[in-house]
Design a protein around this motif. Sequence first.
Motif, PDB file in Angstrom:
ATOM      1  N   LEU A   1     104.698  67.134  42.420  1.00 49.31           N
ATOM      2  CA  LEU A   1     104.164  68.399  42.912  1.00 49.31           C
ATOM      3  C   LEU A   1     102.876  68.814  42.207  1.00 49.31           C
ATOM      4  CD1 LEU A   1     107.533  70.370  43.155  1.00 49.31           C
ATOM      5  CD2 LEU A   1     106.162  69.516  45.077  1.00 49.31           C
ATOM      6  N   GLY A   2     102.601  68.215  41.046  1.00 52.74           N
ATOM      7  CA  GLY A   2     101.416  68.607  40.293  1.00 52.74           C
ATOM      8  C   GLY A   2     101.633  69.791  39.386  1.00 52.74           C
ATOM      9  N   GLY A   3     102.888  70.109  39.089  1.00 50.06           N
ATOM     10  CA  GLY A   3     103.170  71.224  38.193  1.00 50.06           C
ATOM     11  C   GLY A   3     102.940  70.862  36.740  1.00 50.06           C
ATOM     12  N   SER A   4     103.407  69.686  36.348  1.00 55.35           N
ATOM     13  CA  SER A   4     103.161  69.182  34.999  1.00 55.35           C
ATOM     14  C   SER A   4     103.131  67.668  35.054  1.00 55.35           C
ATOM     15  CB  SER A   4     104.238  69.665  34.011  1.00 55.35           C
ATOM     16  OG  SER A   4     105.524  69.189  34.391  1.00 55.35           O
ATOM     17  N   MET A   5     102.514  67.066  34.038  1.00 55.21           N
ATOM     18  CA  MET A   5     102.444  65.615  33.931  1.00 55.21           C
ATOM     19  C   MET A   5     102.866  65.217  32.522  1.00 55.21           C
ATOM     20  SD  MET A   5     101.468  64.744  36.971  1.00 55.21           S
ATOM     21  CE  MET A   5     101.281  62.995  36.699  1.00 55.21           C
ATOM     22  N   ILE A   6     103.701  64.185  32.424  1.00 56.31           N
ATOM     23  CA  ILE A   6     104.208  63.731  31.131  1.00 56.31           C
ATOM     24  C   ILE A   6     103.312  62.617  30.620  1.00 56.31           C
ATOM     25  CG2 ILE A   6     106.183  62.707  29.940  1.00 56.31           C
ATOM     26  CD1 ILE A   6     107.922  64.001  32.206  1.00 56.31           C
ATOM     27  N   ALA A   7     102.882  62.724  29.372  1.00 58.30           N
ATOM     28  CA  ALA A   7     101.992  61.724  28.761  1.00 58.30           C
ATOM     29  C   ALA A   7     102.467  61.476  27.340  1.00 58.30           C
ATOM     30  CB  ALA A   7     100.552  62.218  28.774  1.00 58.30           C
ATOM     31  N   ASP A   8     102.795  60.233  27.024  1.00 55.08           N
ATOM     32  CA  ASP A   8     103.396  59.905  25.730  1.00 55.08           C
ATOM     33  C   ASP A   8     102.539  58.974  24.874  1.00 55.08           C
ATOM     34  OD1 ASP A   8     105.841  61.402  25.828  1.00 55.08           O
ATOM     35  OD2 ASP A   8     106.588  60.010  27.328  1.00 55.08           O
ATOM     36  N   SER A   9     101.252  58.952  25.111  1.00 52.55           N
ATOM     37  CA  SER A   9     100.340  58.159  24.280  1.00 52.55           C
ATOM     38  C   SER A   9      98.934  58.688  24.493  1.00 52.55           C
ATOM     39  CB  SER A   9     100.396  56.675  24.662  1.00 52.55           C
ATOM     40  OG  SER A   9      99.777  56.480  25.936  1.00 52.55           O
ATOM     41  N   PRO A  10      98.004  58.403  23.585  1.00 49.70           N
ATOM     42  CA  PRO A  10      96.621  58.844  23.793  1.00 49.70           C
ATOM     43  C   PRO A  10      96.041  58.357  25.112  1.00 49.70           C
ATOM     44  CG  PRO A  10      96.922  58.184  21.514  1.00 49.70           C
ATOM     45  CD  PRO A  10      98.189  57.816  22.241  1.00 49.70           C
ATOM     46  N   ASP A  11      96.328  57.119  25.496  1.00 46.62           N
ATOM     47  CA  ASP A  11      95.792  56.597  26.752  1.00 46.62           C
ATOM     48  C   ASP A  11      96.348  57.343  27.960  1.00 46.62           C
ATOM     49  OD1 ASP A  11      94.173  54.740  25.553  1.00 46.62           O
ATOM     50  OD2 ASP A  11      95.616  53.095  25.698  1.00 46.62           O
ATOM     51  N   GLU A  12      97.654  57.645  27.932  1.00 49.94           N
ATOM     52  CA  GLU A  12      98.225  58.422  29.034  1.00 49.94           C
ATOM     53  C   GLU A  12      97.632  59.822  29.089  1.00 49.94           C
ATOM     54  OE1 GLU A  12     102.386  57.618  30.803  1.00 49.94           O
ATOM     55  OE2 GLU A  12     102.671  57.901  28.653  1.00 49.94           O
ATOM     56  N   VAL A  13      97.422  60.407  27.916  1.00 47.15           N
ATOM     57  CA  VAL A  13      96.826  61.740  27.878  1.00 47.15           C
ATOM     58  C   VAL A  13      95.439  61.720  28.513  1.00 47.15           C
ATOM     59  CG1 VAL A  13      95.894  63.519  26.366  1.00 47.15           C
ATOM     60  CG2 VAL A  13      98.160  62.574  25.914  1.00 47.15           C
ATOM     61  N   ARG A  14      94.617  60.748  28.130  1.00 42.27           N
ATOM     62  CA  ARG A  14      93.268  60.660  28.708  1.00 42.27           C
ATOM     63  C   ARG A  14      93.328  60.557  30.229  1.00 42.27           C
ATOM     64  NH1 ARG A  14      92.777  56.910  24.477  1.00 42.27           N
ATOM     65  NH2 ARG A  14      91.561  57.731  22.712  1.00 42.27           N
ATOM     66  N   MET A  15      94.216  59.715  30.729  1.00 44.75           N
ATOM     67  CA  MET A  15      94.327  59.535  32.175  1.00 44.75           C
ATOM     68  C   MET A  15      94.714  60.842  32.865  1.00 44.75           C
ATOM     69  SD  MET A  15      96.761  56.877  34.292  1.00 44.75           S
ATOM     70  CE  MET A  15      98.291  57.579  33.634  1.00 44.75           C
ATOM     71  N   ARG A  16      95.724  61.525  32.329  1.00 36.97           N
ATOM     72  CA  ARG A  16      96.193  62.759  32.965  1.00 36.97           C
ATOM     73  C   ARG A  16      95.126  63.854  32.893  1.00 36.97           C
ATOM     74  NH1 ARG A  16      99.359  60.100  36.085  1.00 36.97           N
ATOM     75  NH2 ARG A  16     101.381  59.490  35.220  1.00 36.97           N
ATOM     76  N   VAL A  17      94.396  63.939  31.793  1.00 33.06           N
ATOM     77  CA  VAL A  17      93.305  64.918  31.699  1.00 33.06           C
ATOM     78  C   VAL A  17      92.249  64.608  32.750  1.00 33.06           C
ATOM     79  CG1 VAL A  17      91.373  65.701  30.265  1.00 33.06           C
ATOM     80  CG2 VAL A  17      93.665  65.481  29.268  1.00 33.06           C
ATOM     81  N   ARG A  18      91.871  63.348  32.851  1.00 29.20           N
ATOM     82  CA  ARG A  18      90.827  62.974  33.809  1.00 29.20           C
ATOM     83  C   ARG A  18      91.261  63.222  35.250  1.00 29.20           C
ATOM     84  NH1 ARG A  18      89.632  57.454  30.377  1.00 29.20           N
ATOM     85  NH2 ARG A  18      88.204  58.397  28.836  1.00 29.20           N
ATOM     86  N   GLU A  19      92.550  63.051  35.525  1.00 24.08           N
ATOM     87  CA  GLU A  19      93.041  63.341  36.869  1.00 24.08           C
ATOM     88  C   GLU A  19      92.877  64.816  37.218  1.00 24.08           C
ATOM     89  OE1 GLU A  19      96.534  59.915  37.290  1.00 24.08           O
ATOM     90  OE2 GLU A  19      97.051  61.938  36.565  1.00 24.08           O
ATOM     91  N   GLN A  20      93.143  65.691  36.258  1.00 23.81           N
ATOM     92  CA  GLN A  20      92.976  67.131  36.535  1.00 23.81           C
ATOM     93  C   GLN A  20      91.501  67.467  36.738  1.00 23.81           C
ATOM     94  OE1 GLN A  20      96.014  68.133  37.151  1.00 23.81           O
ATOM     95  NE2 GLN A  20      96.579  66.185  36.177  1.00 23.81           N
TER      96      GLN A  20
ATOM     97  N   ALA B   1      98.480  64.227  16.591  1.00 23.13           N
ATOM     98  CA  ALA B   1      97.069  64.562  16.402  1.00 23.13           C
ATOM     99  C   ALA B   1      96.185  63.662  17.259  1.00 23.13           C
ATOM    100  CB  ALA B   1      96.698  64.437  14.926  1.00 23.13           C
ATOM    101  N   GLU B   2      96.524  62.373  17.342  1.00 22.30           N
ATOM    102  CA  GLU B   2      95.717  61.436  18.121  1.00 22.30           C
ATOM    103  C   GLU B   2      95.763  61.758  19.613  1.00 22.30           C
ATOM    104  OE1 GLU B   2      96.673  59.932  14.248  1.00 22.30           O
ATOM    105  OE2 GLU B   2      98.008  60.590  15.876  1.00 22.30           O
ATOM    106  N   GLU B   3      96.916  62.176  20.081  1.00 24.06           N
ATOM    107  CA  GLU B   3      97.045  62.525  21.501  1.00 24.06           C
ATOM    108  C   GLU B   3      96.236  63.780  21.830  1.00 24.06           C
ATOM    109  OE1 GLU B   3     101.512  60.646  22.239  1.00 24.06           O
ATOM    110  OE2 GLU B   3     101.282  62.711  21.490  1.00 24.06           O
ATOM    111  N   LEU B   4      96.302  64.773  20.953  1.00 27.63           N
ATOM    112  CA  LEU B   4      95.513  65.982  21.170  1.00 27.63           C
ATOM    113  C   LEU B   4      94.022  65.676  21.151  1.00 27.63           C
ATOM    114  CD1 LEU B   4      97.530  68.536  19.003  1.00 27.63           C
ATOM    115  CD2 LEU B   4      97.320  68.561  21.496  1.00 27.63           C
ATOM    116  N   ARG B   5      93.602  64.835  20.210  1.00 19.71           N
ATOM    117  CA  ARG B   5      92.170  64.492  20.146  1.00 19.71           C
ATOM    118  C   ARG B   5      91.722  63.734  21.389  1.00 19.71           C
ATOM    119  NH1 ARG B   5      93.033  63.897  14.431  1.00 19.71           N
ATOM    120  NH2 ARG B   5      93.561  61.681  14.673  1.00 19.71           N
ATOM    121  N   ALA B   6      92.609  62.912  21.952  1.00 18.47           N
ATOM    122  CA  ALA B   6      92.271  62.205  23.188  1.00 18.47           C
ATOM    123  C   ALA B   6      92.007  63.195  24.324  1.00 18.47           C
ATOM    124  CB  ALA B   6      93.404  61.249  23.570  1.00 18.47           C
ATOM    125  N   ALA B   7      92.810  64.238  24.407  1.00 19.65           N
ATOM    126  CA  ALA B   7      92.604  65.253  25.441  1.00 19.65           C
ATOM    127  C   ALA B   7      91.292  65.997  25.227  1.00 19.65           C
ATOM    128  CB  ALA B   7      93.773  66.242  25.441  1.00 19.65           C
TER     129      ALA B   7
END
Length: 465
Positions: free
Chosen positions: A209-228, A258-264
Amino acid sequence: MSARSTAEAARHAISGCLVLGVALWIGHSAAAVAQPGPPSPSERPAILFENVRIFDGRNPTLSTPSHVLVKGNVIERISTTPIERAAETDVVVLPGAGRVLMPGLIDAHWHAMMVRPTPAMLLSSDIGYSTLLAGVEATATLMRGFTTVRDLGGPSFSLKRAIDQGLLPGPRIYPSGAVITITSGHGDFRQLSDLPRTIGGMLARVEQLGGSMIADSPDEVRMRVREQLMQGASQIKLTAGGGVASPFSPLDVSTFTAEELRAAVEAAENWATYVCTHAYTPAAIQRSIAAGVRCIEHGHLMDEPTARLMAERGIWLSTQPFLDMSPAQGLGPAEQAKLRQVVEGTHNVYALARKHRIKTAFGTDVLFSKELAQRQGSMLAALANWYTPAEALIMATSTNAELLNLSGPRNPYPGKLGVIEAGALADLLLVDGNPLENLLLVADPDRNFLVIMKDGGIYKNPLPP
């Protein structure tokens, strides 16, 4: 009659019905208090507010009696002397009769898609129904005087587009898109039976639905941020700590590394915008700041060293005056206990914000309750527990607009918001009374907001011509 003649007659009849229907709709809209879908700015007549006292969004006092001319979607002129109507070929005059003209209100923490449905309804409904329901609420939001909202999580892109195109009345929306969270984090609404999560596997319903996205690594975080960002997000929202409504997310936990937050932060900064994080505790707030996050949402459990750090680094605090347990309806015992902690921290967070002069924005964070949404103005009035009426209104107008500007080139509405000055966007409220003396006026918008204007269009106007 020939088949061709019959078809021609039918075509004319249909056209006549359509013309009559449009005429009736226009006549009805002209008489209505709420007028949906005003013409585009280039097609509108000029609007002249005569004899108003202006709260400009910045100064704690009212102007002397003044006149304000709106052309298109901007404020063209402000004068203490009468503005000649003869100079305008097409002008609508609104007699202010000495009432207060102020900027439209801004809610810096809103969830346009999550106000009216319950969590179960949201997860079980198709996105079409949810968007229609959100559209009805968007109109109600605008009619409460909130002409702009910063949406901090939810699939509001289509709703925003429809509002911007004039298909339905609603506030300006600064969308974040999906909340980005981790497995078990605030925003993970899966059941235990959905575990284990398979990387690259089927998305959970809330993700679909696009309500939330689960990301469990820096690479996943980057992808989900870029999608938004690809969908049009003006800022990015992550949950750096536990939350009230999520079933598997204790308040005290810190979620992203910390690494995941910095990726975002890196991904957002590459698009010249910023990251804000949901964070209540000192640990979650401090880790967010260290990673480059520019705005903390909530912060109700922060301590003195954390407040000092926020002030020193110029970090924004976007917080809410949670003062009662009424949102606990529908929450389980564990969630009610978490809400109690947050409510008990409200006085503390505002006291620290004032003491250390943290840049503070106003929002409401209403979720899953039409009734709570109707108290949006009452929540603004609740700021009187810590601020003067002028301070509260400045926060909900020009200060919130300053926060919106952190989006830089991702700002979907370039121009000045939250102020009344020449060249500013024409989001205006005409108030029957003086809100600088009585902040409770904003808690009853049906009675006290006589004119509601957004982007130069009039959506409410019971004044006689």
